[in-house]
Enzyme design. Sequence first.
Site, PDB file in Angstrom:
ATOM      1  N   ASP A  38       0.829  -1.213   0.000  1.00 24.19           N
ATOM      2  CA  ASP A  38       0.000   0.000   0.000  1.00 24.19           C
ATOM      3  C   ASP A  38       0.864   1.263   0.000  1.00 24.19           C
ATOM      4  OD1 ASP A  38      -2.376   1.386  -0.023  1.00 24.19           O
ATOM      5  OD2 ASP A  38      -2.717   1.237   2.135  1.00 24.19           O
ATOM      6  N   GLY A  39       0.297   2.338  -0.559  1.00 25.31           N
ATOM      7  CA  GLY A  39       0.941   3.654  -0.467  1.00 25.31           C
ATOM      8  C   GLY A  39       1.551   4.189  -1.750  1.00 25.31           C
ATOM      9  N   ASN A  40       1.321   3.498  -2.871  1.00 31.79           N
ATOM     10  CA  ASN A  40       1.888   3.971  -4.142  1.00 31.79           C
ATOM     11  C   ASN A  40       1.373   5.363  -4.505  1.00 31.79           C
ATOM     12  OD1 ASN A  40       2.922   1.428  -4.271  1.00 31.79           O
ATOM     13  ND2 ASN A  40       1.671   0.736  -6.002  1.00 31.79           N
ATOM     14  N   ARG A  51      -0.525   9.424  -9.661  1.00 30.92           N
ATOM     15  CA  ARG A  51      -0.573   8.154  -8.927  1.00 30.92           C
ATOM     16  C   ARG A  51       0.078   6.994  -9.708  1.00 30.92           C
ATOM     17  NH1 ARG A  51      -4.007   7.589  -4.765  1.00 30.92           N
ATOM     18  NH2 ARG A  51      -4.246   5.403  -5.307  1.00 30.92           N
ATOM     19  N   HIS A  55       2.687   3.645  -8.912  1.00 30.68           N
ATOM     20  CA  HIS A  55       2.508   2.222  -9.240  1.00 30.68           C
ATOM     21  C   HIS A  55       3.723   1.693 -10.008  1.00 30.68           C
ATOM     22  CE1 HIS A  55      -1.415   2.407  -7.591  1.00 30.68           C
ATOM     23  NE2 HIS A  55      -1.963   3.110  -8.569  1.00 30.68           N
ATOM     24  N   THR A  84     -10.716  -6.478  -5.387  1.00 31.91           N
ATOM     25  CA  THR A  84     -12.016  -6.410  -6.074  1.00 31.91           C
ATOM     26  C   THR A  84     -12.523  -4.967  -6.041  1.00 31.91           C
ATOM     27  OG1 THR A  84     -12.419  -8.590  -5.109  1.00 31.91           O
ATOM     28  CG2 THR A  84     -14.286  -7.525  -6.155  1.00 31.91           C
ATOM     29  N   ARG A  89     -11.888   2.348  -8.822  1.00 31.48           N
ATOM     30  CA  ARG A  89     -11.029   3.539  -8.940  1.00 31.48           C
ATOM     31  C   ARG A  89     -11.252   4.217 -10.297  1.00 31.48           C
ATOM     32  NH1 ARG A  89      -5.287   2.668  -5.869  1.00 31.48           N
ATOM     33  NH2 ARG A  89      -6.192   2.034  -3.893  1.00 31.48           N
ATOM     34  N   LEU A 149      10.714 -20.548  -4.540  1.00 32.26           N
ATOM     35  CA  LEU A 149       9.661 -19.697  -3.966  1.00 32.26           C
ATOM     36  C   LEU A 149       8.360 -19.799  -4.765  1.00 32.26           C
ATOM     37  CD1 LEU A 149       8.835 -17.210  -2.086  1.00 32.26           C
ATOM     38  CD2 LEU A 149       9.641 -15.779  -3.952  1.00 32.26           C
ATOM     39  N   ARG A 212      -5.253  -1.775   8.788  1.00 35.57           N
ATOM     40  CA  ARG A 212      -6.439  -2.589   8.491  1.00 35.57           C
ATOM     41  C   ARG A 212      -6.076  -3.705   7.519  1.00 35.57           C
ATOM     42  NH1 ARG A 212      -7.658   2.649   6.663  1.00 35.57           N
ATOM     43  NH2 ARG A 212      -7.197   2.910   4.458  1.00 35.57           N
TER      44      ARG A 212
END
Length: 270
Positions: A38-40, A51, A55, A84, A89, A149, A212
């Site tokens: 989160d936070g891009n 924004r 990303h 979802t 956006r 991985l 959250r």
Amino acid sequence: MPPKVRPLRLTTLLYAFMTPKEKIDMQRLPSHIAIIMDGNGRWAKEKGEDRLYGHLHGVESVRNIVEGAAEIGIKYLTLYAFSTENWDRPEYEVSGLMELLIDTIRNEVPTLNKNNIRLHVIGAVDMLPDAAKNELKEALNETASNTGLNLIMALSYSSRWEITDAVKHIAADVKAGKLMPEDISQDTVKQYLTTKDFPDPELMIRTSGEYRISNFLLYQLAYAELYFTPTRWPDFRKENLYTAIHDFQSRERRFGKTGEQVKKEEPTNL
Ligand code: IPE
Ligand code: IPE
Ligand code: MG
């Protein structure tokens, strides 16, 4: 009386100079780490940029973190890339993200193969544009035999979607006589989730100072240790991941038991 001065021990001094990676106990690594990247958007806005610029830089962090996780032998890494709810956006941001997704998958497959990383996807992938679906399909096939991985991308994913979908399939199987209601156990429920092939995450990290879960792996995170950091995702690097793992290793995981009980037992894994 002058205050007592404790002599600085050499081990304490050495510890202060150790890197986050050196502080990790490699015998007690979490096998599955899940991250809400989160936070891009805020990262970009703070730089006076759009924004999408955030990303774009977020992809650099994905690369670095995947490499960092593989480097120390983490078996499963789940990255929440698109929820979802993110479909709501602005149109330009959603299409920008989809283009970025397509380019990233296309460019990264050789590196995944070089590092023995197997790609998996969870989420309502049917909702993705055809080009993204095709790239994903190829990437899943091309990395299917890798044994290092397991990189699980949560795309168009939300936990409530996943649980609703599982309930529908369980109901259909009951109706078809393949499953008896009295035979439904917690393990049965697990088998109907998109994560049925993976163990539950032991550590969940969220960047950017939000406290959250935002509809991420609600069932699977029941006993995960949660780690929140103010660092924005585009600034998050291996060292930050290692610091989170080190913090995880300092916690006592009780699974509902008492501290005294767990000290006597072998470590439990749900
Ligand atoms: C996370 O960054 C990436 C996605 C949800 C796709 P955000 O885009 O949510 O960035 P902020 O939270 O608005 O800063
Ligand atoms: C969660 O981040 C989803 C992803 C990181 C993909 P959001 O930015 O969408 O979550 P909220 O809206 O802050 O809860
Ligand atoms: Mg956000």
